[in-house]
Write a protein that holds these residues in place. Structure first.
Motif, PDB file in Angstrom:
ATOM      1  N   GLU A 244     -11.088 -32.643  52.925  1.00  0.00           N
ATOM      2  CA  GLU A 244     -12.085 -32.721  51.858  1.00  0.00           C
ATOM      3  C   GLU A 244     -11.524 -33.201  50.526  1.00  0.00           C
ATOM      4  O   GLU A 244     -12.215 -33.213  49.520  1.00  0.00           O
ATOM      5  CB  GLU A 244     -12.770 -31.359  51.690  1.00  0.00           C
ATOM      6  CG  GLU A 244     -13.537 -30.951  52.930  1.00  0.00           C
ATOM      7  CD  GLU A 244     -14.395 -29.718  52.751  1.00  0.00           C
ATOM      8  OE1 GLU A 244     -14.612 -29.295  51.601  1.00  0.00           O
ATOM      9  OE2 GLU A 244     -14.869 -29.190  53.769  1.00  0.00           O
ATOM     10  N   ALA A 245     -10.264 -33.620  50.515  1.00  0.00           N
ATOM     11  CA  ALA A 245      -9.669 -34.125  49.268  1.00  0.00           C
ATOM     12  C   ALA A 245     -10.432 -35.337  48.748  1.00  0.00           C
ATOM     13  O   ALA A 245     -10.523 -35.555  47.533  1.00  0.00           O
ATOM     14  CB  ALA A 245      -8.203 -34.467  49.480  1.00  0.00           C
TER      15      ALA A 245
ATOM     16  N   ASP B 152     -13.470 -35.747  48.595  1.00  0.00           N
ATOM     17  CA  ASP B 152     -14.674 -35.335  47.877  1.00  0.00           C
ATOM     18  C   ASP B 152     -14.375 -34.914  46.436  1.00  0.00           C
ATOM     19  O   ASP B 152     -15.296 -34.704  45.645  1.00  0.00           O
ATOM     20  CB  ASP B 152     -15.353 -34.170  48.608  1.00  0.00           C
ATOM     21  CG  ASP B 152     -15.869 -34.567  49.982  1.00  0.00           C
ATOM     22  OD1 ASP B 152     -16.181 -35.763  50.172  1.00  0.00           O
ATOM     23  OD2 ASP B 152     -15.945 -33.696  50.869  1.00  0.00           O
ATOM     24  N   ILE B 153     -13.104 -34.771  46.099  1.00  0.00           N
ATOM     25  CA  ILE B 153     -12.720 -34.360  44.755  1.00  0.00           C
ATOM     26  C   ILE B 153     -12.605 -35.609  43.882  1.00  0.00           C
ATOM     27  O   ILE B 153     -11.950 -36.572  44.261  1.00  0.00           O
ATOM     28  CB  ILE B 153     -11.379 -33.602  44.775  1.00  0.00           C
ATOM     29  CG1 ILE B 153     -11.450 -32.394  45.726  1.00  0.00           C
ATOM     30  CG2 ILE B 153     -10.994 -33.142  43.375  1.00  0.00           C
ATOM     31  CD1 ILE B 153     -10.117 -31.701  45.952  1.00  0.00           C
ATOM     32  N   THR B 154     -13.256 -35.596  42.741  1.00  0.00           N
ATOM     33  CA  THR B 154     -13.248 -36.777  41.882  1.00  0.00           C
ATOM     34  C   THR B 154     -11.854 -37.048  41.324  1.00  0.00           C
ATOM     35  O   THR B 154     -11.006 -36.158  41.251  1.00  0.00           O
ATOM     36  CB  THR B 154     -14.222 -36.612  40.701  1.00  0.00           C
ATOM     37  OG1 THR B 154     -13.748 -35.563  39.838  1.00  0.00           O
ATOM     38  CG2 THR B 154     -15.622 -36.286  41.192  1.00  0.00           C
TER      39      THR B 154
ATOM     40  N   ARG C 124     -11.019 -34.796  38.335  1.00  0.00           N
ATOM     41  CA  ARG C 124     -10.646 -33.421  38.673  1.00  0.00           C
ATOM     42  C   ARG C 124      -9.274 -33.389  39.350  1.00  0.00           C
ATOM     43  O   ARG C 124      -8.488 -32.475  39.111  1.00  0.00           O
ATOM     44  CB  ARG C 124     -11.714 -32.773  39.548  1.00  0.00           C
ATOM     45  CG  ARG C 124     -13.031 -32.561  38.802  1.00  0.00           C
ATOM     46  CD  ARG C 124     -14.012 -31.720  39.582  1.00  0.00           C
ATOM     47  NE  ARG C 124     -13.608 -30.327  39.664  1.00  0.00           N
ATOM     48  CZ  ARG C 124     -13.823 -29.423  38.700  1.00  0.00           C
ATOM     49  NH1 ARG C 124     -14.389 -29.772  37.558  1.00  0.00           N
ATOM     50  NH2 ARG C 124     -13.438 -28.173  38.866  1.00  0.00           N
ATOM     51  N   LYS C 125      -8.972 -34.372  40.157  1.00  0.00           N
ATOM     52  CA  LYS C 125      -7.642 -34.440  40.769  1.00  0.00           C
ATOM     53  C   LYS C 125      -6.572 -34.542  39.690  1.00  0.00           C
ATOM     54  O   LYS C 125      -5.503 -33.935  39.810  1.00  0.00           O
ATOM     55  CB  LYS C 125      -7.543 -35.638  41.710  1.00  0.00           C
ATOM     56  CG  LYS C 125      -8.174 -35.410  43.080  1.00  0.00           C
ATOM     57  CD  LYS C 125      -7.957 -36.614  43.972  1.00  0.00           C
ATOM     58  CE  LYS C 125      -8.524 -36.361  45.362  1.00  0.00           C
ATOM     59  NZ  LYS C 125      -8.364 -37.551  46.241  1.00  0.00           N
TER      60      LYS C 125
ATOM     61  N   TYR D 289     -16.305 -25.118  36.503  1.00  0.00           N
ATOM     62  CA  TYR D 289     -17.202 -25.207  37.658  1.00  0.00           C
ATOM     63  C   TYR D 289     -18.607 -24.809  37.228  1.00  0.00           C
ATOM     64  O   TYR D 289     -18.778 -23.972  36.328  1.00  0.00           O
ATOM     65  CB  TYR D 289     -16.733 -24.262  38.781  1.00  0.00           C
ATOM     66  CG  TYR D 289     -15.413 -24.638  39.380  1.00  0.00           C
ATOM     67  CD1 TYR D 289     -15.338 -25.543  40.427  1.00  0.00           C
ATOM     68  CD2 TYR D 289     -14.221 -24.090  38.885  1.00  0.00           C
ATOM     69  CE1 TYR D 289     -14.110 -25.906  40.977  1.00  0.00           C
ATOM     70  CE2 TYR D 289     -12.996 -24.450  39.426  1.00  0.00           C
ATOM     71  CZ  TYR D 289     -12.946 -25.353  40.477  1.00  0.00           C
ATOM     72  OH  TYR D 289     -11.740 -25.713  41.006  1.00  0.00           O
TER      73      TYR D 289
ATOM     74  N   GLN E  37     -16.194 -25.426  47.344  1.00  0.00           N
ATOM     75  CA  GLN E  37     -15.651 -26.378  46.385  1.00  0.00           C
ATOM     76  C   GLN E  37     -14.366 -25.843  45.752  1.00  0.00           C
ATOM     77  O   GLN E  37     -13.360 -26.553  45.666  1.00  0.00           O
ATOM     78  CB  GLN E  37     -16.667 -26.685  45.281  1.00  0.00           C
ATOM     79  CG  GLN E  37     -16.113 -27.644  44.236  1.00  0.00           C
ATOM     80  CD  GLN E  37     -16.933 -27.696  42.959  1.00  0.00           C
ATOM     81  OE1 GLN E  37     -17.874 -26.917  42.779  1.00  0.00           O
ATOM     82  NE2 GLN E  37     -16.600 -28.614  42.066  1.00  0.00           N
TER      83      GLN E  37
ATOM     84  N   GLU F  77     -10.538 -27.302  46.156  1.00  0.00           N
ATOM     85  CA  GLU F  77      -9.756 -27.745  45.001  1.00  0.00           C
ATOM     86  C   GLU F  77      -8.481 -26.920  44.832  1.00  0.00           C
ATOM     87  O   GLU F  77      -7.443 -27.450  44.435  1.00  0.00           O
ATOM     88  CB  GLU F  77     -10.623 -27.715  43.744  1.00  0.00           C
ATOM     89  CG  GLU F  77     -11.735 -28.758  43.804  1.00  0.00           C
ATOM     90  CD  GLU F  77     -12.367 -29.055  42.468  1.00  0.00           C
ATOM     91  OE1 GLU F  77     -11.978 -28.443  41.453  1.00  0.00           O
ATOM     92  OE2 GLU F  77     -13.266 -29.923  42.435  1.00  0.00           O
TER      93      GLU F  77
ATOM     94  N   TYR G  10      -6.109 -28.301  47.373  1.00  0.00           N
ATOM     95  CA  TYR G  10      -5.541 -29.553  46.868  1.00  0.00           C
ATOM     96  C   TYR G  10      -4.478 -29.263  45.821  1.00  0.00           C
ATOM     97  O   TYR G  10      -3.387 -29.859  45.844  1.00  0.00           O
ATOM     98  CB  TYR G  10      -6.641 -30.435  46.290  1.00  0.00           C
ATOM     99  CG  TYR G  10      -6.100 -31.735  45.711  1.00  0.00           C
ATOM    100  CD1 TYR G  10      -5.828 -32.825  46.534  1.00  0.00           C
ATOM    101  CD2 TYR G  10      -5.839 -31.850  44.351  1.00  0.00           C
ATOM    102  CE1 TYR G  10      -5.300 -34.004  46.016  1.00  0.00           C
ATOM    103  CE2 TYR G  10      -5.317 -33.021  43.816  1.00  0.00           C
ATOM    104  CZ  TYR G  10      -5.054 -34.103  44.655  1.00  0.00           C
ATOM    105  OH  TYR G  10      -4.530 -35.254  44.134  1.00  0.00           O
TER     106      TYR G  10
END
Length: 202
Positions: A15-16, A18-20, A23-24, A168, A190, A194, A197
């Motif tokens: 799901e990495a 899906d992280i913008t 945000r990363k 969040y 979510q 995150e 990640y």
């Protein structure tokens, strides 16, 4: 680690994407802080802060601790607090249980929940408190702001050596609606993704 929880965490690995990117970038900076502390032989203490210490900050405290454990990272200590104390919201507790944790509720107005993730390890203790409560570190920690209100109302977090803003959306917006369970599960996932990640970048 509990089998259902292990399966849940394993499912986060894809799901990495899906992280913008934005945000990363924020999560990577926090990972850099953790790595620097670990490389210097010091514990990395993370205090997650939101307004009421009832939902988002607890979910971050729990998932950061458990994904670090899953990835074999040590010397990471996680805490949570608010600008005021209320209680760990039962809806957020239920979402954590659905994810695979076992939660013991001793009762009371502000219960000190025991959140079990592994039969051979001590549970996480989760209860609502202010960020400067004696249960939390008073110095040499990172303040991680998980809501914009707390970020704006706490321009200075005493004792914090660094500050990060990773907000969040509050699942509280769905309380009492037909979307309640779905919203809490989505926010829980979510945050789990995150935090996974984050720890994978350390």
């Amino acid at each position: 680690m509990h089998p259902d929880l292990t399966s849940y965490i394993q499912s986060l690995q894809n799901e990495a994407s899906d992280i913008t990117r934005e945000r990363k970038s924020k999560l990577t900076k926090l990972a850099d802080y953790i790595r620097t502390k670990k490389d210097s032989g010091q514990p990395a203490r993370l205090t997650f802060i939101c307004t009421h210490n009832s939902r988002r900050s607890h979910l971050c405290q729990i998932w950061s601790a458990v994904t670090a454990d899953y990835l074999g990272l040590d010397q990471i200590e996680t805490f949570s607090g608010g600008t005021e104390a209320t209680a760990f919201n039962p809806r957020a507790v239920a979402a954590v249980e659905r994810a695979g944790f076992n939660v013991e509720n001793p009762g009371g107005k502000n219960p000190r929940y025991k959140v079990f993730f592994d039969e051979d390890k001590e549970p996480l203790i989760c209860f609502s408190k202010t960020y400067d409560d004696s249960y939390n570190p008073r110095k040499n920690f990172a303040a991680v702001m998980t809501c914009t209100d707390a970020d704006e109302n706490c321009p200075v977090v005493p004792g914090a050596e660094i500050r990060f803003s990773i907000p969040y959306v509050d699942p509280k917006e769905s309380d009492g609606t037909s979307r309640e369970k779905q919203t809490y599960d989505q926010r829980c996932r979510q945050i789990a993704a995150e935090m996974y990640y984050l720890m994978s970048q350390v």
